[in-house]
Design a protein around this motif. Structure first.
Motif, short mmCIF file in Angstrom:
data_model
loop_
_atom_site.label_atom_id
_atom_site.label_comp_id
_atom_site.label_asym_id
_atom_site.label_seq_id
_atom_site.Cartn_x
_atom_site.Cartn_y
_atom_site.Cartn_z
N GLY A 1 -17.69 -53.07 15.29
CA GLY A 1 -17.75 -51.64 15.37
C GLY A 1 -18.04 -51.27 16.49
N LYS A 2 -19.77 -50.08 16.91
CA LYS A 2 -20.33 -49.93 17.48
C LYS A 2 -20.85 -50.16 17.63
N LEU A 3 -21.39 -50.47 19.68
CA LEU A 3 -22.76 -50.97 19.81
C LEU A 3 -23.56 -48.99 19.59
N THR A 4 -24.99 -49.10 18.26
CA THR A 4 -25.86 -48.49 18.64
C THR A 4 -26.76 -48.51 18.75
N LYS A 5 -27.43 -49.26 19.31
CA LYS A 5 -28.74 -49.29 19.77
C LYS A 5 -29.32 -50.89 20.71
N ILE A 6 -29.58 -50.21 22.08
CA ILE A 6 -30.22 -50.96 22.27
C ILE A 6 -31.99 -51.07 22.36
N SER B 1 -30.15 -60.18 26.39
CA SER B 1 -30.07 -58.74 27.31
C SER B 1 -28.82 -58.81 27.40
N THR B 2 -28.44 -57.44 27.65
CA THR B 2 -26.80 -57.03 27.39
C THR B 2 -26.30 -56.33 28.59
N ARG B 3 -24.68 -56.28 29.43
CA ARG B 3 -24.63 -55.29 30.37
C ARG B 3 -23.55 -54.28 29.24
N LEU B 4 -23.41 -54.13 28.04
CA LEU B 4 -23.13 -53.40 27.78
C LEU B 4 -23.80 -52.18 27.33
N GLU B 5 -23.03 -51.08 27.02
CA GLU B 5 -23.84 -49.24 27.09
C GLU B 5 -23.82 -49.58 25.80
N VAL B 6 -24.83 -48.65 25.32
CA VAL B 6 -24.67 -47.91 23.84
C VAL B 6 -23.81 -46.42 23.60
N GLY B 7 -23.02 -47.08 22.37
CA GLY B 7 -21.21 -45.66 22.25
C GLY B 7 -20.77 -46.64 22.73
N ARG B 8 -20.38 -48.12 22.82
CA ARG B 8 -18.99 -48.77 22.93
C ARG B 8 -18.83 -49.65 21.76
N ARG B 9 -17.54 -49.39 21.72
CA ARG B 9 -16.57 -49.96 20.22
C ARG B 9 -17.17 -52.08 20.85
N ILE B 10 -16.67 -52.61 19.81
CA ILE B 10 -17.08 -53.48 19.79
C ILE B 10 -16.83 -54.45 18.76
N GLU B 11 -15.58 -55.81 19.40
CA GLU B 11 -14.72 -56.42 18.02
C GLU B 11 -15.35 -57.57 17.28
N ILE B 12 -15.36 -57.88 16.67
CA ILE B 12 -15.56 -58.87 15.67
C ILE B 12 -15.00 -60.47 17.30
N GLY B 13 -16.43 -61.35 17.07
CA GLY B 13 -15.99 -62.71 18.08
C GLY B 13 -16.87 -62.33 19.48
N GLN B 14 -16.93 -60.25 19.80
CA GLN B 14 -17.22 -60.52 21.27
C GLN B 14 -18.24 -60.73 21.42
N VAL B 15 -18.75 -61.36 23.02
CA VAL B 15 -19.51 -61.70 23.40
C VAL B 15 -20.47 -60.25 23.90
N ILE C 1 -30.20 -55.64 20.13
CA ILE C 1 -28.48 -55.73 20.52
C ILE C 1 -28.80 -54.62 19.31
N GLN C 2 -28.28 -53.41 18.96
CA GLN C 2 -27.61 -52.99 17.48
C GLN C 2 -26.34 -53.41 16.94
N VAL C 3 -25.58 -53.58 16.27
CA VAL C 3 -24.31 -53.03 16.14
C VAL C 3 -23.53 -52.76 14.78
N THR C 4 -23.30 -51.36 15.21
CA THR C 4 -23.22 -50.90 13.04
C THR C 4 -21.71 -51.26 13.07
N ARG C 5 -20.78 -51.47 11.85
CA ARG C 5 -20.12 -51.82 11.51
C ARG C 5 -19.89 -50.18 10.54
N LEU C 6 -18.52 -50.37 10.49
CA LEU C 6 -17.64 -49.28 10.36
C LEU C 6 -17.91 -48.51 9.26
N ASP C 7 -18.77 -49.89 7.80
CA ASP C 7 -19.20 -49.53 6.97
C ASP C 7 -21.23 -48.99 6.49
#
Ligand SMILES: [Zn+2]
Length: 133
Positions: A44-49, A82-96, A66-72
């Motif tokens: 999905g997509k990282l939609t909120k920290i 804690s994360t170094r990723l930014e909001v809006g980034r695409r996330i794969e299943i199993g990704q750290v 960290i909030q990840v919103t699935r396609l549905d």
């Protein structure tokens, strides 16, 4: 994988629906060492920290989720991360997506460090997260 749920302690149990002063526990708590990697259970997509507590709180303000919103539209939330990723980034299943923070510091030693994981549907209802492992 069968996660280890936080057992009953002075703050209640870590299972979904466990009673709390404010109502009921809306996720599951999975025991883990601080610093452990957190992997996404969905694509999905990282939609909120977010901040589970007031960011100015001297004791709990450092905590994040960290909030990840699935396609549905289902929202998967990983608390005390804690994360170094930014909001809006695409996330794969199993990704750290981050690493576990030590929530015990915000309470006391009676509470084991854990990941609080919750899933919210498009109506805003909390789902039993166990079905997503
Ligand atoms: Zn929890």
């Amino acid at each position: 994988m069968i996660p280890t749920q936080r057992p009953m302690d002075g703050f209640g149990s870590g299972e979904f629906g466990a009673p709390r002063a404010y109502g009921k526990h809306n996720g599951v708590d999975i025991v883990g060492l601080p610093g452990s990697p957190i992997v996404s259970l969905c694509a999905g997509k990282l939609t909120k920290i977010g901040y589970p507590y007031d960011p100015k709180d001297p004791v709990k303000g450092f905590l994040r989720y960290i909030q990840v919103t699935r396609l549905d539209g289902l929202r998967f939330r990983y608390f005390y991360a804690s994360t170094r990723l930014e909001v809006g980034r695409r996330i794969e299943i199993g990704q750290v997506i981050g690493s576990l923070q030590n929530v015990s510091h915000a309470y006391d030693a009676r509470m084991l460090p854990h990941l609080h994981f919750e899933v919210i549907d498009t109506e805003g209802e909390y789902l039993d997260p166990n079905q997503f492992f």
